[in-house]
Scaffold this active site. Structure first.
Site, PDB file in Angstrom:
ATOM      1  CG  HIS A  75      -1.970  -1.010   1.225  1.00  0.00           C
ATOM      2  ND1 HIS A  75      -3.113  -0.863   1.971  1.00  0.00           N
ATOM      3  CD2 HIS A  75      -2.095  -2.192   0.575  1.00  0.00           C
ATOM      4  CE1 HIS A  75      -3.901  -1.910   1.779  1.00  0.00           C
ATOM      5  NE2 HIS A  75      -3.303  -2.738   0.940  1.00  0.00           N
ATOM      6  CD  GLU A  77      -2.004   4.307   3.117  1.00  0.00           C
ATOM      7  OE1 GLU A  77      -3.176   4.548   3.433  1.00  0.00           O
ATOM      8  OE2 GLU A  77      -1.697   3.458   2.265  1.00  0.00           O
ATOM      9  CB  CYS A 106      -6.610  -0.298   5.284  1.00  0.00           C
ATOM     10  SG  CYS A 106      -4.883  -0.846   5.104  1.00  0.00           S
ATOM     11  CB  CYS A 109      -2.048   1.885   5.996  1.00  0.00           C
ATOM     12  SG  CYS A 109      -1.735   0.983   4.460  1.00  0.00           S
TER      13      CYS A 109
END
Length: 172
Positions: A75, A77, A106, A109
């Protein structure tokens, strides 16, 4: 003696107050993250993340690369945090750094930014299905976490959401 006539205030007769500097700064960070999101590899959800040092220097940027890399942890992040930690030189901590991201993190993250001790989180669009900074869960404000970053949410929310809406419309 007659009483004075009441004045009607109009938008042109009242000077506008300047926007708070923090708000302008947050918008600039999210605009940068949106530019990064626009470079997301084809097939990945367009999310952009930028980590800023305490002095405002840009440390790292990343996009989602889950599909491209075949990595469920890729992801934006997480990738930006990994790179910022490598460059920042304070071990694994990003104390007083800011993470700006176009979409509410999420759970994975949010856990990563709490674990890395990121000082501030600024995000754009809310994620009503998997968001973990207030939408579905609230990882960063949970009383059991050891570190709680400052959060500024919904910055340029509509513009960030539009990037995602456009992406998902092309899948239909």
């Amino acid at each position: 003696m007659s009483s004075p006539t009441p004045r009607t205030l109009t938008s042109t007769s009242v000077p506008a107050l300047p926007r708070p500097l923090g708000e302008l700064h947050a918008e600039a960070m999210i605009r940068r993250a949106m530019g990064i999101a626009a470079t997301t590899p084809r097939g990945d959800v367009p999310v952009g993340a930028v980590v800023y040092a305490p002095d405002g220097r840009e440390l790292a940027t990343a996009t989602n690369r889950r599909e491209t890399d075949g990595d469920p942890t890729a992801h934006a992040e997480v990738l930006a945090i990994r790179e910022a930690v490598r460059l920042y030189g304070d071990g694994w901590r990003l104390t007083d750094c800011t993470l700006a991201v176009t979409l509410e993190p999420c759970a994975m993250c949010a856990g990563a930014l709490v674990g890395a001790r990121v000082g501030r989180l600024v995000f754009g669009a809310w994620e009503p299905k998997t968001g973990a900074v207030g939408s579905v869960f609230d990882v960063v404000r949970d009383p059991s976490v050891l570190h709680r970053p400052q959060v500024r949410a919904g910055v340029l929310e509509q513009e960030c959401a539009e990037q995602l809406i456009t992406f998902f419309e092309t899948l239909r």
